[in-house]
Design a protein around this motif. Structure first.
Motif, PDB file in Angstrom:
ATOM      1  N   UNK A 254       0.868  -1.189   0.000  1.00  0.00           N
ATOM      2  CA  UNK A 254       0.000   0.000   0.000  1.00  0.00           C
ATOM      3  C   UNK A 254       0.904   1.237   0.000  1.00  0.00           C
ATOM      4  N   UNK A 255       1.267   1.676  -1.197  1.00  0.00           N
ATOM      5  CA  UNK A 255       2.305   2.697  -1.295  1.00  0.00           C
ATOM      6  C   UNK A 255       1.759   4.117  -1.164  1.00  0.00           C
ATOM      7  N   UNK A 256       0.490   4.317  -1.526  1.00  0.00           N
ATOM      8  CA  UNK A 256      -0.124   5.640  -1.444  1.00  0.00           C
ATOM      9  C   UNK A 256      -1.578   5.493  -1.013  1.00  0.00           C
ATOM     10  N   UNK A 257      -2.170   6.614  -0.606  1.00  0.00           N
ATOM     11  CA  UNK A 257      -3.584   6.662  -0.267  1.00  0.00           C
ATOM     12  C   UNK A 257      -4.175   7.950  -0.819  1.00  0.00           C
ATOM     13  N   UNK A 258      -5.175   7.833  -1.686  1.00  0.00           N
ATOM     14  CA  UNK A 258      -5.790   9.012  -2.272  1.00  0.00           C
ATOM     15  C   UNK A 258      -6.553   9.816  -1.226  1.00  0.00           C
ATOM     16  N   UNK A 259      -6.451  11.142  -1.326  1.00  0.00           N
ATOM     17  CA  UNK A 259      -7.329  12.030  -0.587  1.00  0.00           C
ATOM     18  C   UNK A 259      -8.760  11.761  -1.028  1.00  0.00           C
ATOM     19  N   UNK A 260      -9.733  11.953  -0.140  1.00  0.00           N
ATOM     20  CA  UNK A 260     -11.121  11.618  -0.451  1.00  0.00           C
ATOM     21  C   UNK A 260     -11.595  12.281  -1.741  1.00  0.00           C
ATOM     22  N   UNK A 261     -11.322  13.567  -1.911  1.00  0.00           N
ATOM     23  CA  UNK A 261     -11.761  14.264  -3.123  1.00  0.00           C
ATOM     24  C   UNK A 261     -11.027  13.768  -4.367  1.00  0.00           C
ATOM     25  N   UNK A 262      -9.834  13.172  -4.184  1.00  0.00           N
ATOM     26  CA  UNK A 262      -9.077  12.647  -5.315  1.00  0.00           C
ATOM     27  C   UNK A 262      -9.725  11.387  -5.880  1.00  0.00           C
ATOM     28  N   UNK A 263     -10.427  10.620  -5.033  1.00  0.00           N
ATOM     29  CA  UNK A 263     -11.170   9.463  -5.536  1.00  0.00           C
ATOM     30  C   UNK A 263     -12.254   9.944  -6.491  1.00  0.00           C
ATOM     31  N   UNK A 264     -12.960  11.010  -6.098  1.00  0.00           N
ATOM     32  CA  UNK A 264     -13.979  11.594  -6.970  1.00  0.00           C
ATOM     33  C   UNK A 264     -13.359  12.020  -8.299  1.00  0.00           C
ATOM     34  N   UNK A 265     -12.237  12.721  -8.220  1.00  0.00           N
ATOM     35  CA  UNK A 265     -11.587  13.234  -9.434  1.00  0.00           C
ATOM     36  C   UNK A 265     -11.153  12.103 -10.358  1.00  0.00           C
ATOM     37  N   UNK A 266     -10.549  11.056  -9.796  1.00  0.00           N
ATOM     38  CA  UNK A 266     -10.087   9.944 -10.613  1.00  0.00           C
ATOM     39  C   UNK A 266     -11.255   9.221 -11.268  1.00  0.00           C
ATOM     40  N   UNK A 267     -12.383   9.126 -10.570  1.00  0.00           N
ATOM     41  CA  UNK A 267     -13.548   8.406 -11.098  1.00  0.00           C
ATOM     42  C   UNK A 267     -14.115   9.055 -12.351  1.00  0.00           C
ATOM     43  N   UNK A 268     -13.745  10.311 -12.613  1.00  0.00           N
ATOM     44  CA  UNK A 268     -14.239  11.003 -13.800  1.00  0.00           C
ATOM     45  C   UNK A 268     -13.241  10.989 -14.950  1.00  0.00           C
ATOM     46  N   UNK A 269     -12.158  10.222 -14.813  1.00  0.00           N
ATOM     47  CA  UNK A 269     -11.141  10.154 -15.871  1.00  0.00           C
ATOM     48  C   UNK A 269     -11.260   8.843 -16.644  1.00  0.00           C
ATOM     49  N   UNK A 270     -11.121   8.930 -17.949  1.00  0.00           N
ATOM     50  CA  UNK A 270     -11.332   7.781 -18.829  1.00  0.00           C
ATOM     51  C   UNK A 270     -10.061   6.963 -19.029  1.00  0.00           C
ATOM     52  N   UNK A 271     -10.257   5.744 -19.524  1.00  0.00           N
ATOM     53  CA  UNK A 271      -9.135   4.927 -19.931  1.00  0.00           C
ATOM     54  C   UNK A 271      -8.326   5.622 -21.006  1.00  0.00           C
ATOM     55  N   UNK A 272      -6.985   5.545 -20.914  1.00  0.00           N
ATOM     56  CA  UNK A 272      -6.098   6.195 -21.862  1.00  0.00           C
ATOM     57  C   UNK A 272      -5.597   7.551 -21.414  1.00  0.00           C
ATOM     58  N   UNK A 273      -6.251   8.137 -20.397  1.00  0.00           N
ATOM     59  CA  UNK A 273      -5.823   9.430 -19.860  1.00  0.00           C
ATOM     60  C   UNK A 273      -4.616   9.207 -18.946  1.00  0.00           C
ATOM     61  N   UNK A 274      -3.674  10.140 -18.943  1.00  0.00           N
ATOM     62  CA  UNK A 274      -2.508  10.042 -18.073  1.00  0.00           C
ATOM     63  C   UNK A 274      -2.703  10.899 -16.828  1.00  0.00           C
TER      64      UNK A 274
END
Length: 288
Positions: A254-274
């Motif tokens: 478990x190398x990192x832990x996303x901030x709560x709002x970062x989970x929201x942000x990541x959930x809106x990013x598509x496959x292929x995005x960096x």
């Protein structure tokens, strides 16, 4: 009174803010992937923030209302029409019996949220209406099913909320250092925090897979607790970011832990995005 599903869309499910207090039984938290958007939808209608909403992924359903109500769409922008007229995001709209709502495909982001006045009243299991296989009788909406709602013919809600978020431009995801971060060599730590990662199209509600051009390695660990937002480094060198439907334990570092709002942000990013990571410090709590 209900919403009838005429066409189901790609992946549409009922979600609230999650199922808590049952992780010791192996039950995932679940809940809306973008919780800020789900809360926003309920706020716009004057609902309790935990009322169940429809989470719509990539391509939306066609829905028919059998009663009066008020609805709102939030989150990613989807083309949407009520009968023959286009409707705007973040704007409460009255519906009447036999109105048909057609939600098209996402033009930015991944997920949008449909809230109705007083919420979607599907079964509550273990304190939550969030759908999850093995816990609730349904996992995604199917053609012909009916979603119960409460009739509402009152005033149109007009709630003042903060300015709309930008879902797609921020490439950096805010993270805390995870329990095994310090087990990595200093060069590996630097590589983890400075590299760019590509989101795999295989990503889903359980986890987002991230691929890097650089080679990252970490030893496996004894099975330990994990939670939504935990970033695991797998033996293959891929990163696995656990999302809302994640399991409760895991054996990868478990190398990192996303901030709560970062989970929201990541959930809106598509496959292929960096994406990359921005390390932040844990907040300091004062002791009184």
């Amino acid at each position: 009174m209900m919403i009838e599903v005429l066409k189901p869309g790609l992946y549409t499910s009922v979600q609230d803010l999650g199922r808590f207090g049952h992780r010791n039984e192996g039950v995932p938290i679940c809940g809306a992937m973008d919780q800020q958007a789900a809360i926003r939808a309920n706020q716009l209608l004057g609902n309790n923030k935990n009322e169940a909403v429809l989470e719509i992924t990539m391509m939306g359903p066609v829905l028919k209302f059998t009663t009066h109500s008020v609805i709102v769409l939030t989150g990613a922008r989807f083309g949407a029409k009520l009968n023959d007229g286009e409707i705007a995001i973040n704007s409460p709209i009255k519906v009447q019996p036999n109105d048909v709502l057609t939600i098209g495909s996402a033009s930015g982001g991944v997920r949008c949220y449909l809230a109705v006045k007083h919420g979607i009243l599907t079964e509550r299991v273990l304190g939550s209406r969030s759908w999850y296989g093995g816990i609730t009788s349904s996992t995604v909406v199917r053609q012909g099913i009916a979603l119960p709602i409460t009739p509402y013919e009152g005033r149109l809600a007009r709630k003042e909320i903060s300015e709309e978020r930008e879902l797609t431009t921020d490439k950096k995801i805010e993270v805390f250092k995870g329990p095994e971060f310090e087990h990595l060599a200093p060069a590996m730590q630097q590589m983890l925090l400075s590299s760019s990662f590509t989101i795999s199209p295989q990503s889903n509600r359980m986890g987002y897979l991230l691929d890097a051009e650089t080679s990252l390695t970490a030893p496996e660990i004894l099975t330990a607790p994990v939670q939504p937002g935990t970033v695991q480094l797998t033996p293959s060198g891929r990163l696995l970011v656990l999302m809302r439907d994640a399991q409760v334990t895991g054996g990868y570092a478990r190398v990192l832990q996303l901030k709560a709002s970062a989970i929201d942000a990541l959930s809106q990013k598509r496959g292929g995005v960096t994406v990359g990571f921005k390390a932040i410090d844990l907040p300091v709590r004062s002791v009184t």
